[in-house]
Write a protein that holds these residues in place. Structure first.
Motif, short mmCIF file in Angstrom:
data_model
loop_
_atom_site.label_atom_id
_atom_site.label_comp_id
_atom_site.label_asym_id
_atom_site.label_seq_id
_atom_site.Cartn_x
_atom_site.Cartn_y
_atom_site.Cartn_z
N SER A 36 0.82 -1.22 0.00
CA SER A 36 0.00 0.00 0.00
C SER A 36 0.84 1.26 0.00
N HIS A 37 2.07 1.16 0.52
CA HIS A 37 2.93 2.34 0.65
C HIS A 37 4.35 2.02 0.16
N PRO A 38 4.52 1.74 -1.13
CA PRO A 38 5.87 1.42 -1.63
C PRO A 38 6.80 2.64 -1.53
N LEU A 39 8.06 2.37 -1.25
CA LEU A 39 9.04 3.45 -1.15
C LEU A 39 9.70 3.74 -2.49
N LEU A 40 9.61 2.78 -3.42
CA LEU A 40 10.24 2.92 -4.73
C LEU A 40 9.19 2.87 -5.82
N ASN A 41 9.41 3.67 -6.86
CA ASN A 41 8.61 3.58 -8.08
C ASN A 41 9.47 4.06 -9.24
#
Length: 230
Positions: A159-164
């Motif tokens: 729900s809260h990825p640190l990477l994109n």
């Protein structure tokens, strides 16, 4: 000997510094190796509250600053690669270059739910007792709590990825994303998408290679690490 460069090896989820025992003999002649256990893992295993990915990122920062390490060269397997890349986004001056292997970079809620299903300690004990024994050898009696904590971390990461692909474009340091051609946990598509998003990226596919680090060919991996870091 004193002039050997320092290389930090970061283990994956449910792993520990022991995960690299098969690889260390191939690398120790060329590098001063640092193989820390993340907090809650291995020699630092402990019960208590769960953790999130950012907690592991903060822990890596503490490891580097405690040993006065900057301009770090890091090889991260799976989760270890994610932690290193996330910290590099937040504190780029801490790193020189990063290589990953089998790092799942594209986290979404539905995918996280599928991953979490495989981390039920009771089901592991019942259906895959050999894996349970392996986890006990890494984390002693904390292994079951670690499974639960890791599941919570993955669920939150979905729900809260640190990477994109947008934010990794800010990384200026050389990054090589490695992937086994038989890795069923990480897709070629997601690895390629992140590779293309990097400013100074490389991608390497390892033949006849599945996800578990213990099943990776030591000669193949050590040669790739030497080529990238030296």
């Amino acid at each position: 000997m004193a002039n050997k460069p320092t290389l930090i090896l970061l283990h994956g989820a449910l792993g520990s510094s022991k995960s690299f025992e098969f690889l260390i003999p191939k690398l120790e002649k060329h590098f001063n190796l640092i193989t820390p256990d993340f907090k809650w893992h291995g020699s630092r295993a402990e019960g208590g509250n769960g953790f999130r990915m950012q907690d592991l990122v903060d822990d890596l920062e503490s490891i580097l600053t405690k040993d006065n390490i900057s301009n770090a060269a890091v090889f991260g397997f799976s989760m270890g690669g994610y932690v290193a890349l996330a910290l590099a986004l937040q504190k780029p001056d801490l790193f020189n270059r990063i290589m990953t292997l089998g790092t799942k970079l594209d986290w979404k809620a539905e995918q996280a739910k599928q991953e979490v299903k495989m981390l039920d300690p009771e089901k592991i004990q019942e259906k895959v007792p050999q894996f349970a024994e392996h986890l006990k050898s890494q984390h002693a009696e904390n292994w079951s709590a670690l499974c639960t904590q890791t599941a919570e971390m993955m669920f939150d990461l979905g729900s809260h990825p640190l990477l994109n692909t947008a934010n990794v474009n800010k990384l200026e340091l050389p990054v090589r994303l490695g992937l086994g051609d038989q890795d069923h946990m990480v897709s070629l598509e997601e690895t390629n998408a992140f590779y293309k998003a990097l400013q100074n990226g490389q991608m390497q596919v390892f033949p006849k290679t599945k996800h578990p680090i213990e099943r990776v060919n030591a000669d193949l991996l050590s040669e790739a690490i030497l080529q990238f870091f030296k």
